[in-house]
Design an enzyme around this catalytic site. Sequence first.
Site, PDB file in Angstrom:
ATOM      1  N   SER A  42       0.830  -1.213   0.000  1.00  0.00           N
ATOM      2  CA  SER A  42       0.000   0.000   0.000  1.00  0.00           C
ATOM      3  C   SER A  42       0.857   1.253   0.000  1.00  0.00           C
ATOM      4  CB  SER A  42      -0.876   0.010   1.259  1.00  0.00           C
ATOM      5  OG  SER A  42      -1.483   1.260   1.425  1.00  0.00           O
ATOM      6  N   GLN A  60       0.756  -0.281  -4.684  1.00  0.00           N
ATOM      7  CA  GLN A  60      -0.643   0.190  -4.806  1.00  0.00           C
ATOM      8  C   GLN A  60      -0.741   1.684  -4.539  1.00  0.00           C
ATOM      9  OE1 GLN A  60      -2.632   0.928  -1.683  1.00  0.00           O
ATOM     10  NE2 GLN A  60      -4.268   1.750  -2.971  1.00  0.00           N
ATOM     11  N   TYR A 113      -3.537   5.169  -4.365  1.00  0.00           N
ATOM     12  CA  TYR A 113      -4.840   5.829  -4.447  1.00  0.00           C
ATOM     13  C   TYR A 113      -4.641   7.073  -5.307  1.00  0.00           C
ATOM     14  CZ  TYR A 113      -6.462   2.987  -0.479  1.00  0.00           C
ATOM     15  OH  TYR A 113      -6.827   1.955   0.346  1.00  0.00           O
ATOM     16  N   THR A 142      -6.289   1.689  -6.669  1.00  0.00           N
ATOM     17  CA  THR A 142      -7.521   1.458  -5.906  1.00  0.00           C
ATOM     18  C   THR A 142      -8.336   2.737  -5.924  1.00  0.00           C
ATOM     19  OG1 THR A 142      -6.249  -0.004  -4.464  1.00  0.00           O
ATOM     20  CG2 THR A 142      -8.428   0.653  -3.685  1.00  0.00           C
ATOM     21  N   ARG A 201     -18.706   3.285  12.423  1.00  0.00           N
ATOM     22  CA  ARG A 201     -19.018   1.865  12.532  1.00  0.00           C
ATOM     23  C   ARG A 201     -19.920   1.715  13.742  1.00  0.00           C
ATOM     24  NH1 ARG A 201     -13.353  -1.029  12.437  1.00  0.00           N
ATOM     25  NH2 ARG A 201     -13.004   0.325  14.212  1.00  0.00           N
ATOM     26  N   HIS A 250     -13.362  -3.809  -1.035  1.00  0.00           N
ATOM     27  CA  HIS A 250     -12.400  -3.267  -0.077  1.00  0.00           C
ATOM     28  C   HIS A 250     -12.538  -3.963   1.292  1.00  0.00           C
ATOM     29  CE1 HIS A 250      -9.614   0.314  -0.195  1.00  0.00           C
ATOM     30  NE2 HIS A 250      -9.439  -0.115   1.037  1.00  0.00           N
ATOM     31  N   ARG A 307     -10.706 -16.901   3.853  1.00  0.00           N
ATOM     32  CA  ARG A 307     -10.189 -17.363   5.141  1.00  0.00           C
ATOM     33  C   ARG A 307      -9.672 -18.799   5.067  1.00  0.00           C
ATOM     34  NH1 ARG A 307     -10.939 -12.703   5.340  1.00  0.00           N
ATOM     35  NH2 ARG A 307     -12.244 -11.507   6.776  1.00  0.00           N
ATOM     36  N   GLY A 363      -6.307 -10.119   2.759  1.00  0.00           N
ATOM     37  CA  GLY A 363      -5.971  -8.950   3.584  1.00  0.00           C
ATOM     38  C   GLY A 363      -5.853  -9.346   5.042  1.00  0.00           C
TER      39      GLY A 363
HETATM   40  C1  LIG Z   1      -6.557  -2.820   7.863  1.00  0.00           C
HETATM   41  C2  LIG Z   1      -6.788  -2.773   6.391  1.00  0.00           C
HETATM   42  C3  LIG Z   1      -6.125  -1.810   5.618  1.00  0.00           C
HETATM   43  C4  LIG Z   1      -6.325  -1.776   4.231  1.00  0.00           C
HETATM   44  N1  LIG Z   1      -5.646  -0.850   3.488  1.00  0.00           N
HETATM   45  C5  LIG Z   1      -5.743  -0.875   2.126  1.00  0.00           C
HETATM   46  C6  LIG Z   1      -4.943  -0.007   1.331  1.00  0.00           C
HETATM   47  O1  LIG Z   1      -4.151   0.786   1.821  1.00  0.00           O
HETATM   48  N2  LIG Z   1      -5.096  -0.079  -0.020  1.00  0.00           N
HETATM   49  C7  LIG Z   1      -5.970  -0.956  -0.619  1.00  0.00           C
HETATM   50  O2  LIG Z   1      -6.062  -0.988  -1.847  1.00  0.00           O
HETATM   51  N3  LIG Z   1      -6.714  -1.782   0.123  1.00  0.00           N
HETATM   52  C8  LIG Z   1      -6.624  -1.770   1.465  1.00  0.00           C
HETATM   53  N4  LIG Z   1      -7.350  -2.654   2.220  1.00  0.00           N
HETATM   54  C9  LIG Z   1      -8.219  -3.635   1.538  1.00  0.00           C
HETATM   55  C10 LIG Z   1      -7.454  -4.919   1.226  1.00  0.00           C
HETATM   56  O3  LIG Z   1      -6.464  -4.707   0.234  1.00  0.00           O
HETATM   57  C11 LIG Z   1      -8.390  -6.015   0.707  1.00  0.00           C
HETATM   58  O4  LIG Z   1      -9.184  -5.488  -0.324  1.00  0.00           O
HETATM   59  C12 LIG Z   1      -9.285  -6.581   1.817  1.00  0.00           C
HETATM   60  O5  LIG Z   1      -8.612  -6.649   3.047  1.00  0.00           O
HETATM   61  C13 LIG Z   1      -9.768  -7.960   1.406  1.00  0.00           C
HETATM   62  O6  LIG Z   1     -10.636  -8.480   2.329  1.00  0.00           O
HETATM   63  P1  LIG Z   1     -10.173  -9.522   3.480  1.00  0.00           P
HETATM   64  O7  LIG Z   1      -9.524  -8.701   4.541  1.00  0.00           O
HETATM   65  O8  LIG Z   1     -11.455 -10.134   3.931  1.00  0.00           O
HETATM   66  O9  LIG Z   1      -9.223 -10.509   2.850  1.00  0.00           O
HETATM   67  C14 LIG Z   1      -7.200  -2.700   3.611  1.00  0.00           C
HETATM   68  C15 LIG Z   1      -7.846  -3.677   4.394  1.00  0.00           C
HETATM   69  C16 LIG Z   1      -7.642  -3.720   5.759  1.00  0.00           C
HETATM   70  C17 LIG Z   1      -8.344  -4.796   6.564  1.00  0.00           C
END
Ligand SMILES: Cc1cc2nc3c(=O)[nH]c(=O)nc-3n(C[C@H](O)[C@H](O)[C@H](O)COP(=O)(O)O)c2cc1C
Length: 397
Positions: A109, A129, A131, A157, A166, A284, A319, A338
């Site tokens: 990221s 990655q 933004y 992204t 939340r 996401h 998972r 993630g």
């Molecule tokens: C704590 C956290 C931070 C994340 N930060 C980014 C990020 O900086 N850039 C991005 O493209 N996606 C980010 N994501 C999304 C992840 O890349 C991914 O899409 C997501 O975690 C997938 O779902 P999962 O956690 O159920 O595997 C983040 C997710 C989490 C949980």
Amino acid sequence: MPKNTWFETVLEAQRRARKRLPPSVYSALLAGSEKGVSYDDNTAAFAELGFAPHLSGLSEKRDQATTVMGEEISLPVICSPTGVQAVHPDGEVAIARACAARGTVTGLSSFASKPVEQVVEANPQTFFQIYWLGDRDRILQRIERAHAAGARGLIVTTDWSFSMGRDWGSPAIPEKLDLKAMLQFAPEGIRRPRWLAQFAKAGYLPDLTAPNLVSPGEQAPTFFGAYYEWMQTPLPTWEDLAWLREQWARISGGGPVMLKGVCRVDDAKRAVDAGMTAISVSNHGGNNLDTTPAPIRVLPSIADAVGDQVEVVLDGGIRRGSDVVKALALGARAVMIGRAYLWGLAANGQPGVENVLDLLRSGIDSALLGLGRSSVHELTPGDVVVPPGFTRTLGAT
Ligand SMILES: Cc1cc2nc3c(=O)[nH]c(=O)nc-3n(C[C@H](O)[C@H](O)[C@H](O)COP(=O)(O)O)c2cc1C
């Protein structure tokens, strides 16, 4: 006797992460937005799908190797980019080392806590990655730095909608860890001595800055400073994305770009028109616009529409190895994870991330065995039991 650090499921890694991390750090990883409908659906949807196994004539050998954006990977799983984490002092470098040890790609990221140069050194198979943040010159500067560091692909992204709040409460995250913040967070740290000891041993506290948003040597912005700039940035158009795609191709001699966050068929087609190498079908991780369906529900329609024109990967809710196999059977080339690896990192550092990748690999192998497949490339929708009303098709006119 030392405690066994190996865990047998990702959910066990999550339990250990919860015990080990200060509550605000754990809660920042759990993330999710609003009511958490998408967050829950991402995992629940996989459980709604079944398998159609065979019992004889099964394959002795089962192959998981594949490629994503030209990178050879030993299993169809790569680590998705995740932003600033105070999970472990080695942070993204530990994740990259684990990916290199297990033969897969690290997604880094631009909000990560470690410089891209260190991460690529740990794993040359790194995708950087970004933004859409700041003006075109600044964006260009960032991708040039990532390319100079050796990043082999770019992930863009653009699905973030700045939705806040939340129902179960957001963690308090300090602007920076100065003395005032340390005093405020001291009770949390004291209740999690092993986490604190790791950082004490490394000789520093998490600094919550984003070093990859600036040129090497420049003062890195704080997470909140960068987030504020991001909120002020005019939103990207499809022309901007096509421009970015061209710039990366120019800098890298035709290198690949993935657009992450696709949920709709019409957007998938526009991604193809914009020249993307790959798309990630993703919401996401349920952190974004709540009630967006689980990616696995929209995957079949997107794979049908563009699967022969662009590489389709999926992220969200993975998972288990069986989840990976379901996604591949329904049209994904590979998946990204993630939270699974973040919980592994929290539970046991680099070996914890390796543990997660190993669990997924063995789960994929079991599913391939049961399904009578000798390779991930043989999987078809017929391997999966899809209940009526499971899929969603968005944006197909
Ligand atoms: C704590 C956290 C931070 C994340 N930060 C980014 C990020 O900086 N850039 C991005 O493209 N996606 C980010 N994501 C999304 C992840 O890349 C991914 O899409 C997501 O975690 C997938 O779902 P999962 O956690 O159920 O595997 C983040 C997710 C989490 C949980």
